[in-house]
Design a protein around this motif. Structure first.
Motif, PDB file in Angstrom:
ATOM      1  N   GLY A 294      41.824  46.620  21.348  1.00  0.00           N
ATOM      2  CA  GLY A 294      40.168  46.539  20.982  1.00  0.00           C
ATOM      3  C   GLY A 294      40.365  45.621  19.867  1.00  0.00           C
ATOM      4  O   GLY A 294      41.412  44.710  19.708  1.00  0.00           O
ATOM      5  N   TRP A 295      39.421  45.428  19.084  1.00  0.00           N
ATOM      6  CA  TRP A 295      38.994  44.352  18.194  1.00  0.00           C
ATOM      7  C   TRP A 295      39.048  44.958  16.915  1.00  0.00           C
ATOM      8  O   TRP A 295      38.024  45.718  16.603  1.00  0.00           O
ATOM      9  CB  TRP A 295      37.860  43.616  18.505  1.00  0.00           C
ATOM     10  CG  TRP A 295      37.593  42.761  19.895  1.00  0.00           C
ATOM     11  CD1 TRP A 295      37.430  43.306  20.922  1.00  0.00           C
ATOM     12  CD2 TRP A 295      38.050  41.543  20.029  1.00  0.00           C
ATOM     13  NE1 TRP A 295      37.244  42.389  21.924  1.00  0.00           N
ATOM     14  CE2 TRP A 295      37.916  41.226  21.288  1.00  0.00           C
ATOM     15  CE3 TRP A 295      38.396  40.496  19.205  1.00  0.00           C
ATOM     16  CZ2 TRP A 295      38.049  40.100  21.961  1.00  0.00           C
ATOM     17  CZ3 TRP A 295      38.523  39.208  19.822  1.00  0.00           C
ATOM     18  CH2 TRP A 295      38.482  39.017  21.177  1.00  0.00           C
ATOM     19  N   TRP A 296      40.046  44.735  16.093  1.00  0.00           N
ATOM     20  CA  TRP A 296      39.819  45.454  14.845  1.00  0.00           C
ATOM     21  C   TRP A 296      40.084  44.512  13.751  1.00  0.00           C
ATOM     22  O   TRP A 296      40.751  43.559  13.561  1.00  0.00           O
ATOM     23  CB  TRP A 296      41.109  46.321  14.633  1.00  0.00           C
ATOM     24  CG  TRP A 296      41.284  47.065  16.064  1.00  0.00           C
ATOM     25  CD1 TRP A 296      42.245  47.512  16.823  1.00  0.00           C
ATOM     26  CD2 TRP A 296      39.940  48.274  16.302  1.00  0.00           C
ATOM     27  NE1 TRP A 296      41.904  48.264  18.011  1.00  0.00           N
ATOM     28  CE2 TRP A 296      40.691  48.690  17.588  1.00  0.00           C
ATOM     29  CE3 TRP A 296      39.034  48.527  15.846  1.00  0.00           C
ATOM     30  CZ2 TRP A 296      39.845  49.871  18.213  1.00  0.00           C
ATOM     31  CZ3 TRP A 296      38.265  49.670  16.391  1.00  0.00           C
ATOM     32  CH2 TRP A 296      38.591  50.387  17.665  1.00  0.00           C
TER      33      TRP A 296
ATOM     34  N   PHE B 207      32.583  51.633  22.576  1.00  0.00           N
ATOM     35  CA  PHE B 207      33.653  52.152  23.532  1.00  0.00           C
ATOM     36  C   PHE B 207      34.187  51.151  24.361  1.00  0.00           C
ATOM     37  O   PHE B 207      35.053  51.331  25.157  1.00  0.00           O
ATOM     38  CB  PHE B 207      33.165  53.200  24.239  1.00  0.00           C
ATOM     39  CG  PHE B 207      33.021  54.532  23.293  1.00  0.00           C
ATOM     40  CD1 PHE B 207      33.821  55.309  22.750  1.00  0.00           C
ATOM     41  CD2 PHE B 207      31.559  54.858  22.619  1.00  0.00           C
ATOM     42  CE1 PHE B 207      33.677  56.525  22.031  1.00  0.00           C
ATOM     43  CE2 PHE B 207      31.193  56.002  21.966  1.00  0.00           C
ATOM     44  CZ  PHE B 207      32.240  56.765  21.498  1.00  0.00           C
ATOM     45  N   ASP B 208      33.636  50.009  24.472  1.00  0.00           N
ATOM     46  CA  ASP B 208      33.870  48.971  25.776  1.00  0.00           C
ATOM     47  C   ASP B 208      34.778  48.214  24.926  1.00  0.00           C
ATOM     48  O   ASP B 208      34.792  47.059  24.425  1.00  0.00           O
ATOM     49  CB  ASP B 208      32.583  48.239  25.656  1.00  0.00           C
ATOM     50  CG  ASP B 208      32.697  46.931  26.560  1.00  0.00           C
ATOM     51  OD1 ASP B 208      33.620  46.995  27.501  1.00  0.00           O
ATOM     52  OD2 ASP B 208      31.996  46.170  26.806  1.00  0.00           O
ATOM     53  N   LEU B 209      36.115  48.814  25.349  1.00  0.00           N
ATOM     54  CA  LEU B 209      37.335  47.951  24.722  1.00  0.00           C
ATOM     55  C   LEU B 209      38.463  47.761  25.833  1.00  0.00           C
ATOM     56  O   LEU B 209      38.205  48.147  26.943  1.00  0.00           O
ATOM     57  CB  LEU B 209      37.998  48.965  23.765  1.00  0.00           C
ATOM     58  CG  LEU B 209      37.353  49.413  22.570  1.00  0.00           C
ATOM     59  CD1 LEU B 209      37.999  50.448  21.683  1.00  0.00           C
ATOM     60  CD2 LEU B 209      36.871  48.193  21.584  1.00  0.00           C
ATOM     61  N   ASN B 210      39.296  46.747  25.546  1.00  0.00           N
ATOM     62  CA  ASN B 210      40.009  46.154  26.573  1.00  0.00           C
ATOM     63  C   ASN B 210      41.582  46.350  25.926  1.00  0.00           C
ATOM     64  O   ASN B 210      41.705  46.526  24.923  1.00  0.00           O
ATOM     65  CB  ASN B 210      40.022  44.547  26.599  1.00  0.00           C
ATOM     66  CG  ASN B 210      38.826  44.322  27.630  1.00  0.00           C
ATOM     67  OD1 ASN B 210      38.248  45.126  28.335  1.00  0.00           O
ATOM     68  ND2 ASN B 210      38.446  42.967  27.535  1.00  0.00           N
ATOM     69  N   LEU B 211      42.406  46.628  26.951  1.00  0.00           N
ATOM     70  CA  LEU B 211      43.762  46.895  26.780  1.00  0.00           C
ATOM     71  C   LEU B 211      44.287  45.348  27.133  1.00  0.00           C
ATOM     72  O   LEU B 211      43.822  44.766  28.150  1.00  0.00           O
ATOM     73  CB  LEU B 211      44.541  47.874  27.586  1.00  0.00           C
ATOM     74  CG  LEU B 211      44.264  49.467  27.408  1.00  0.00           C
ATOM     75  CD1 LEU B 211      45.050  50.398  28.429  1.00  0.00           C
ATOM     76  CD2 LEU B 211      44.556  49.864  25.936  1.00  0.00           C
TER      77      LEU B 211
ATOM     78  N   ASP C   3      47.895  42.607  32.513  1.00  0.00           N
ATOM     79  CA  ASP C   3      46.457  41.793  32.555  1.00  0.00           C
ATOM     80  C   ASP C   3      45.375  42.798  31.730  1.00  0.00           C
ATOM     81  O   ASP C   3      45.545  43.748  31.830  1.00  0.00           O
ATOM     82  CB  ASP C   3      46.070  41.737  34.070  1.00  0.00           C
ATOM     83  CG  ASP C   3      47.023  41.011  34.810  1.00  0.00           C
ATOM     84  OD1 ASP C   3      47.434  39.764  34.337  1.00  0.00           O
ATOM     85  OD2 ASP C   3      47.362  41.226  35.868  1.00  0.00           O
ATOM     86  N   THR C   4      44.507  41.890  31.203  1.00  0.00           N
ATOM     87  CA  THR C   4      43.371  42.479  30.363  1.00  0.00           C
ATOM     88  C   THR C   4      42.493  43.521  31.375  1.00  0.00           C
ATOM     89  O   THR C   4      42.511  43.300  32.367  1.00  0.00           O
ATOM     90  CB  THR C   4      42.587  41.620  29.945  1.00  0.00           C
ATOM     91  OG1 THR C   4      43.288  40.504  28.933  1.00  0.00           O
ATOM     92  CG2 THR C   4      41.394  42.191  29.036  1.00  0.00           C
ATOM     93  N   THR C   5      42.641  44.673  30.763  1.00  0.00           N
ATOM     94  CA  THR C   5      41.843  45.798  31.393  1.00  0.00           C
ATOM     95  C   THR C   5      41.014  46.735  30.465  1.00  0.00           C
ATOM     96  O   THR C   5      41.250  47.090  29.461  1.00  0.00           O
ATOM     97  CB  THR C   5      43.548  46.950  31.720  1.00  0.00           C
ATOM     98  OG1 THR C   5      44.404  46.211  32.259  1.00  0.00           O
ATOM     99  CG2 THR C   5      42.849  48.059  32.752  1.00  0.00           C
ATOM    100  N   ARG C   6      39.934  47.037  31.248  1.00  0.00           N
ATOM    101  CA  ARG C   6      38.777  47.773  30.416  1.00  0.00           C
ATOM    102  C   ARG C   6      39.445  49.232  30.349  1.00  0.00           C
ATOM    103  O   ARG C   6      39.798  49.838  31.370  1.00  0.00           O
ATOM    104  CB  ARG C   6      37.721  47.850  31.364  1.00  0.00           C
ATOM    105  CG  ARG C   6      36.829  46.410  31.179  1.00  0.00           C
ATOM    106  CD  ARG C   6      35.517  46.727  31.859  1.00  0.00           C
ATOM    107  NE  ARG C   6      34.963  45.269  32.025  1.00  0.00           N
ATOM    108  CZ  ARG C   6      34.351  44.688  30.980  1.00  0.00           C
ATOM    109  NH1 ARG C   6      34.536  44.899  29.575  1.00  0.00           N
ATOM    110  NH2 ARG C   6      33.937  43.396  31.367  1.00  0.00           N
ATOM    111  N   TYR C   7      39.239  49.938  29.150  1.00  0.00           N
ATOM    112  CA  TYR C   7      39.483  51.265  29.037  1.00  0.00           C
ATOM    113  C   TYR C   7      38.334  51.702  28.087  1.00  0.00           C
ATOM    114  O   TYR C   7      37.643  51.241  27.427  1.00  0.00           O
ATOM    115  CB  TYR C   7      40.898  51.606  28.533  1.00  0.00           C
ATOM    116  CG  TYR C   7      41.269  51.415  26.957  1.00  0.00           C
ATOM    117  CD1 TYR C   7      40.852  50.324  26.388  1.00  0.00           C
ATOM    118  CD2 TYR C   7      41.640  52.569  26.419  1.00  0.00           C
ATOM    119  CE1 TYR C   7      41.165  50.110  25.118  1.00  0.00           C
ATOM    120  CE2 TYR C   7      41.428  52.719  24.904  1.00  0.00           C
ATOM    121  CZ  TYR C   7      41.377  51.384  24.207  1.00  0.00           C
ATOM    122  OH  TYR C   7      41.589  51.206  23.005  1.00  0.00           O
TER     123      TYR C   7
END
Ligand SMILES: *[C@@H]1O[C@H](CO)[C@@H](O)[C@H](O)[C@H]1NC(C)=O
Ligand SMILES: *[C@@H]1O[C@H](CO)[C@@H](O)[C@H](O)[C@H]1NC(C)=O
Ligand SMILES: *[C@@H]1O[C@H](CO)[C@@H](O)[C@H](O)[C@H]1NC(C)=O
Ligand SMILES: *[C@@H]1O[C@H](CO)[C@@H](O)[C@H](O)[C@H]1NC(C)=O
Ligand SMILES: *[C@@H]1O[C@H](CO)[C@@H](O)[C@H](O)[C@H]1NC(C)=O
Ligand SMILES: *[C@@H]1O[C@H](CO)[C@@H](O)[C@H](O)[C@H]1NC(C)=O
Ligand SMILES: *[C@@H]1O[C@H](CO)[C@@H](O)[C@H](O)[C@H]1NC(C)=O
Ligand SMILES: *[C@@H]1O[C@H](CO)[C@@H](O)[C@H](O)[C@H]1NC(C)=O
Ligand SMILES: *[C@@H]1O[C@H](CO)[C@@H](O)[C@H](O)[C@H]1NC(C)=O
Ligand SMILES: *[C@@H]1O[C@H](CO)[C@@H](O)[C@H](O)[C@H]1NC(C)=O
Length: 528
Positions: free
Chosen positions: A41-43, A348-352, A359-363
């Motif tokens: 995510g973006w922290w 809640f729209d975060l990526n791994l 590869d970037t994955t939505r979770y």
């Protein structure tokens, strides 16, 4: 000769004004770094300098009382051994700390033989979620923030060098509780404990909002020590006592989770007690609740990663539906008064990202808790909530975060220590030694006034003789100074660009008496 005496007096006044003003401590507002970090995510993080010369690292505030008595900094092994293939690893992990480059690094007294200085991290609560790790411990100097802002430097803080990917980012522990090495008898003060003990903050308290990357424009985190920033939250009337279990102090009751789609049923309908912890990313909720989320929003359970993924369709559907999730929070055990924290889907729209996945994955940041000891409201929740914790009153609050634009200046309010403590301090502040100091200051001010009067008298005498004027009465200013000191027991001084400091002068008869006697002596000494 007389000139020298003046400067001595002046110095004495300044020393005393500073000395007295030591009792008036303001909170520390730590500026956020202008980066967004994380592999999940973006922290928003905060820059701290560690070692001598200072090495800048970006750390995530850690709110849990048990685990956060120390600072965690990522060390070289975190990139060289754990994430060797991660592009730009040091920067991704918020910069590395190299103890061999610091002249103040010390491991004295804590070498534990075979393993050097390696201890397991104090993750009493997080360990229950499988988040454990080891740290290479030592002591070093830290500076809160970058050089420039007037933020303190603290010596000999306990640091743990971490390398595990369980904690991808380092942590700025906010606990006031001292840290205990198993091999040492003495508890080691934590950062907040040190700040409090050295009177660098008004009380053992902090306030924190994680920041929200999803806001437009993104809003960085907010961290205040010894107070809070009133511009960052909507006050409510709720205050919660710390839980009895010291390691789960920030425990609340989560009474419901609903969302605003018409006809929707609650995702969580019966209340659970849940722990708030900034170092955990996800929300750890009962399995049934997770399943309700998954079913409502077409989340895909990934058994290998034990997490929920979203395909593009589910994501697009969520964007269209754009639900707002409402978390109803009350006192642990189920208090009647509640407040609600509102999170849009965007929270809640975060990526791994790498190194967790190739590869970037939505979770969807939701985890299945196996039992109540795993119930946790992680950092995802703190994007929209503002936490204030007061370790002296042992209470805390959870409020809706506000996202003011950068043009709105912060509004830092101090949290004062509980009343009796304050009064006790006040009375200690005016103990004999200090009264003597104040008396000397007052004496000095008075003497300076007399000296000034003398000077002016001479000056004007010369002028008067020259001009023959009778207008100026020399008695007035001297009397006025004295009257001020007697009648008004507070005076305000402006010192070298500092804030105005209110100085309280003693009101006791005794002190005034002495001051008069002393001033006579001084005047006599200075005799013209
Ligand atoms: C790093 O990449 C190399 C070559 O692509 C691969 O052999 C190795 O297993 C990778 N290491 C890790 C820890 O992923
Ligand atoms: C300090 O340690 C790092 C990694 O542990 C190493 O790469 C570096 O060469 C060392 N620097 C010095 C000056 O010893
Ligand atoms: C910590 O170190 C111990 C002893 O070396 C090891 O058994 C354990 O697996 C390590 N823990 C983690 C989380 O790496
Ligand atoms: C360390 O020990 C002291 C008492 O010696 C205790 O008050 C404190 O809570 C302990 N710290 C932790 C993190 O458990
Ligand atoms: C404060 O510092 C003093 C001197 O270092 C120490 O003796 C005392 O135990 C500290 N108190 C707390 C509450 O940490
Ligand atoms: C807080 O309580 C006061 C008085 O009890 C009330 O006037 C006020 O509306 C309350 N505020 C909120 C946000 O509930
Ligand atoms: C979930 O997916 C199914 C088909 O895979 C679809 O019919 C349904 O509309 C989706 N539900 C939501 C809420 O997106
Ligand atoms: C997540 O990754 C996708 C690409 O896979 C990107 O379009 C999206 O903006 C990313 N979302 C966030 C919140 O970073
Ligand atoms: C809760 O579940 C976790 C993970 O399964 C387990 O490690 C822990 O012991 C359990 N705690 C209790 C009190 O059952
Ligand atoms: C703690 O309690 C005091 C006194 O009741 C109250 O004024 C204060 O707002 C509370 N603090 C928090 C953070 O809730």
């Amino acid at each position: 000769m007389r000139c020298q005496f003046f400067w001595l007096l002046l110095g004495r006044i300044f020393i005393n004004v500073r000395f007295i003003s030591g009792g008036i401590t303001t909170p520390l507002s730590i500026p956020p770094s202008l980066y967004w970090d994380g592999d999940d995510g973006w922290w928003s993080k905060f820059q701290i300098q560690v070692g001598t010369p200072g090495q800048t690292v970006r750390l995530l505030p850690g709110t849990s009382a048990s685990a956060r008595s120390t600072l965690w900094v990522v060390i070289s092994e975190g990139c060289a051994d754990v994430d060797p293939n991660l592009t730009n690893c040091p920067n991704e992990r918020g910069y590395l700390f190299q103890s061999n480059l610091s002249s103040t690094w010390s491991t004295q007294g804590i070498q534990n033989g075979i393993d050097g200085v390696i201890f397991s991290l104090n993750t009493f609560e997080e360990g229950v979620l499988g988040l454990t790790g080891n740290g290479s411990y030592g002591y070093d100097t830290i500076r809160l923030g970058l050089p420039g802002p007037n933020l303190p430097i603290l010596q000999k803080q306990v640091l743990a060098g971490i390398w595990t990917d369980n904690y991808f980012l380092g942590s700025l522990g906010l606990s006031p509780v001292p840290f205990n090495f198993t091999i040492l008898d003495d508890p080691q003060p934590s950062m907040l404990g040190t700040l409090r003990n050295q009177s660098l903050i008004p009380s053992a308290s902090w306030a924190y909002a994680a920041g929200a990357h999803y806001q437009d424009p993104p809003v960085y985190g907010s961290l205040t020590l010894g107070g809070y920033d009133a511009s960052r939250f909507e006050p409510n009337n709720l205050t919660f006592p710390f839980a009895v279990d010291f390691s789960r102090d920030l425990l609340v009751s989560l009474q419901s989770i609903t969302y605003d789609t018409i006809g929707s049923s609650p995702l969580l309908a019966s209340s659970i007690d849940i722990f708030i912890d900034s170092l955990v990313t996800e929300l750890w909720l009962p399995v049934a609740v997770c399943e309700a989320f998954a079913q409502q929003f077409n989340l895909t359970w990934n058994a290998q990663g034990q997490l929920y993924l979203l395909d593009e369709m589910a994501h697009t559907a969520l964007l269209v539906q754009n639900p707002t999730f409402i978390f109803t929070i009350g006192q642990a055990g189920g208090g009647a008064d509640t407040t609600s924290i509102v999170l849009p889907y965007a929270a809640f729209d975060l990526n791994l990202t790498s190194p967790i996945v190739g590869d970037t994955t939505r979770y969807f940041p939701l985890k299945q808790a196996q039992n109540s000891s795993q119930y946790t409201l992680g950092r995802t929740f703190l994007q929209a909530a503002y936490l204030i914790a007061d370790y002296e009153r042992r209470n805390f609050s959870v409020s809706r975060a506000l996202f003011p634009s950068t043009s709105v200046s912060e509004n830092i309010i101090a949290i004062q220590p509980p009343r009796d403590d304050l009064q006790e301090k006040e009375s200690r502040r005016f103990s004999r030694g200090k009264i003597a100091g104040i008396v000397i200051s007052v004496t000095a001010i008075f003497a300076l006034a007399i000296a000034a009067v003398t000077f002016w008298r001479r000056f004007f005498k010369v002028r008067r003789q020259a001009a023959g004027s009778e207008r100026i009465s020399m008695k007035e200013p001297a009397t006025k100074v004295k009257a001020d000191a007697e009648l008004d027991n507070t005076n305000t001084y402006q010192l070298e660009g500092q804030q105005t400091i209110k100085v309280e002068l003693p009101v006791s008869e005794h002190a005034l008496e002495r001051y008069e006697i002393d001033s006579n002596v001084r005047v006599h000494e200075m005799g013209t």
